[in-house]
Design an enzyme around this catalytic site. Structure first.
Site, PDB file in Angstrom:
ATOM      1  N   ARG A  31      37.212  10.058 -27.375  1.00 37.82           N
ATOM      2  CA  ARG A  31      36.255   9.762 -28.435  1.00 37.82           C
ATOM      3  C   ARG A  31      36.689   8.542 -29.248  1.00 37.82           C
ATOM      4  NH1 ARG A  31      33.754  14.794 -28.831  1.00 37.82           N
ATOM      5  NH2 ARG A  31      32.363  15.275 -30.462  1.00 37.82           N
ATOM      6  N   ARG A  53      24.995  25.786 -35.274  1.00 41.21           N
ATOM      7  CA  ARG A  53      26.361  25.250 -35.363  1.00 41.21           C
ATOM      8  C   ARG A  53      26.496  24.537 -36.702  1.00 41.21           C
ATOM      9  NH1 ARG A  53      28.191  21.641 -30.246  1.00 41.21           N
ATOM     10  NH2 ARG A  53      29.078  20.358 -31.859  1.00 41.21           N
ATOM     11  N   LYS A  94      24.862  15.494 -23.152  1.00 43.93           N
ATOM     12  CA  LYS A  94      26.141  15.524 -22.425  1.00 43.93           C
ATOM     13  C   LYS A  94      26.521  16.921 -21.947  1.00 43.93           C
ATOM     14  CE  LYS A  94      28.798  13.866 -25.443  1.00 43.93           C
ATOM     15  NZ  LYS A  94      29.736  14.848 -25.948  1.00 43.93           N
ATOM     16  N   ARG A 137      28.445  12.839 -37.885  1.00 40.16           N
ATOM     17  CA  ARG A 137      28.912  12.816 -36.484  1.00 40.16           C
ATOM     18  C   ARG A 137      28.349  11.605 -35.754  1.00 40.16           C
ATOM     19  NH1 ARG A 137      26.808  18.177 -34.289  1.00 40.16           N
ATOM     20  NH2 ARG A 137      27.710  17.627 -32.292  1.00 40.16           N
ATOM     21  N   ARG A 183      17.366  21.679 -32.329  1.00 39.12           N
ATOM     22  CA  ARG A 183      18.446  22.605 -31.962  1.00 39.12           C
ATOM     23  C   ARG A 183      18.697  23.604 -33.101  1.00 39.12           C
ATOM     24  NH1 ARG A 183      23.427  19.842 -28.813  1.00 39.12           N
ATOM     25  NH2 ARG A 183      24.854  20.133 -30.527  1.00 39.12           N
TER      26      ARG A 183
HETATM   27  P1  AMP Z   1      31.608  18.341 -29.494  1.00 35.47           P
HETATM   28  O1  AMP Z   1      31.338  19.741 -29.091  1.00 35.47           O
HETATM   29  O2  AMP Z   1      32.137  17.500 -28.392  1.00 35.47           O
HETATM   30  O3  AMP Z   1      30.435  17.707 -30.200  1.00 35.47           O
HETATM   31  O4  AMP Z   1      32.796  18.386 -30.566  1.00 35.47           O
HETATM   32  C1  AMP Z   1      32.641  19.101 -31.781  1.00 35.47           C
HETATM   33  C2  AMP Z   1      33.669  18.615 -32.799  1.00 35.47           C
HETATM   34  O5  AMP Z   1      35.000  18.835 -32.274  1.00 35.47           O
HETATM   35  C3  AMP Z   1      33.634  17.140 -33.123  1.00 35.47           C
HETATM   36  O6  AMP Z   1      32.669  16.818 -34.122  1.00 35.47           O
HETATM   37  C4  AMP Z   1      35.056  16.916 -33.623  1.00 35.47           C
HETATM   38  O7  AMP Z   1      35.240  17.469 -34.899  1.00 35.47           O
HETATM   39  C5  AMP Z   1      35.876  17.760 -32.652  1.00 35.47           C
HETATM   40  N1  AMP Z   1      36.235  17.020 -31.426  1.00 35.47           N
HETATM   41  C6  AMP Z   1      35.855  17.311 -30.156  1.00 35.47           C
HETATM   42  N2  AMP Z   1      36.389  16.443 -29.284  1.00 35.47           N
HETATM   43  C7  AMP Z   1      37.115  15.564 -30.006  1.00 35.47           C
HETATM   44  C8  AMP Z   1      37.892  14.425 -29.691  1.00 35.47           C
HETATM   45  N3  AMP Z   1      38.013  13.991 -28.414  1.00 35.47           N
HETATM   46  N4  AMP Z   1      38.512  13.753 -30.704  1.00 35.47           N
HETATM   47  C9  AMP Z   1      38.400  14.175 -31.975  1.00 35.47           C
HETATM   48  N5  AMP Z   1      37.658  15.234 -32.359  1.00 35.47           N
HETATM   49  C10 AMP Z   1      37.024  15.940 -31.389  1.00 35.47           C
END
Ligand code: AMP
Length: 208
Positions: A88, A139, A13, A150, A127
């Site tokens: 999400r 990360r 993504k 996740r 990664r």
């Molecule tokens: P990402 O970079 O999109 O994988 O997001 C990293 C982390 O940020 C996720 O595992 C959540 O802890 C938090 N996060 C990001 N976007 C959301 C969302 N729309 N709703 C809830 N938590 C989020």
């Protein structure tokens, strides 16, 4: 063009969003990036969500809905945006629909990158290894236990968005297991069929 990019962690993504930014000339709005910046800067929001994020949990809907609401009102999002990592949950998707309706705008499409679980786990391991080989910290939520959580959270809370957007008639599935160049080409080919800014950008031969 206003689009949502859906896909499990590791589906590509982030990479595809960046390419779409270049292609469409509209910003990528990533709640993950916004939250990581808040954690790094030690803001009140960052302090509230840091632990949940590191563990691979979702942060509360209200926090991300507030972040996105203020972001879509910024001047650079006036011609459209790519939502990456938001919504999400079905509640977030409903909040987004409401937020857009209040502004008399709507999503043009939702592109979902489909990748099977074994490939996702493999990409994530890679990664972490790449980060270590480059002397960078991986990360924290890419580490195997957090990543597994996740993924489980995605399947439980985010995967239902597929049916939600299919019902709205705006869902497009794209095979995310192909090479990133092929995935980009597939997305671009699809976007050219639905028009919007994408066609305007190229129909006169001059990207705007
Ligand atoms: P990402 O970079 O999109 O994988 O997001 C990293 C982390 O940020 C996720 O595992 C959540 O802890 C938090 N996060 C990001 N976007 C959301 C969302 N729309 N709703 C809830 N938590 C989020």
């Amino acid at each position: 063009m206003r689009l949502v990019l859906l896909g499990a962690p590791g589906s590509g993504k982030g990479t595809q969003s960046e390419r779409l930014v270049a292609l469409l000339g509209i910003p990528q709005l990533s709640t993950g990036d916004m939250l990581r910046a808040a954690v790094e800067a030690g803001t009140p929001v960052g302090r509230e969500v840091g632990e949940a994020m590191a563990g691979g949990h979702l942060v509360p809907d209200a926090v991300v809905v507030r972040l996105i609401a203020s972001r879509i009102d910024a001047a650079d999002a006036g011609r459209g945006f790519i939502l990456d990592g938001f919504p999400r949950t079905v509640r977030q998707a409903e909040a987004l629909n409401l937020m857009l309706a209040e502004r008399n705008i709507a999503l043009d499409t939702v592109v979902e990158l489909t990748v099977d679980e074994t490939l996702l786990m493999g990409r994530m391991k890679q990664r972490v290894e790449d980060a270590l080989a480059a002397g960078r910290e991986a990360r924290p939520d890419d580490k195997p236990d957090s990543f597994r959580l996740r993924l489980a959270t995605y399947l439980e809370q985010t995967a239902p968005l597929s049916a939600f957007y299919a019902k709205m008639g705006i869902l497009k599935l794209v095979d995310g297991s192909a090479s990133s160049a092929t995935v980009s080409a597939d997305i671009a080919a699809y976007l050219s069929t639905i028009g919007g800014d994408f066609n305007a950008r190229f129909s006169d031969g001059a990207p705007r």
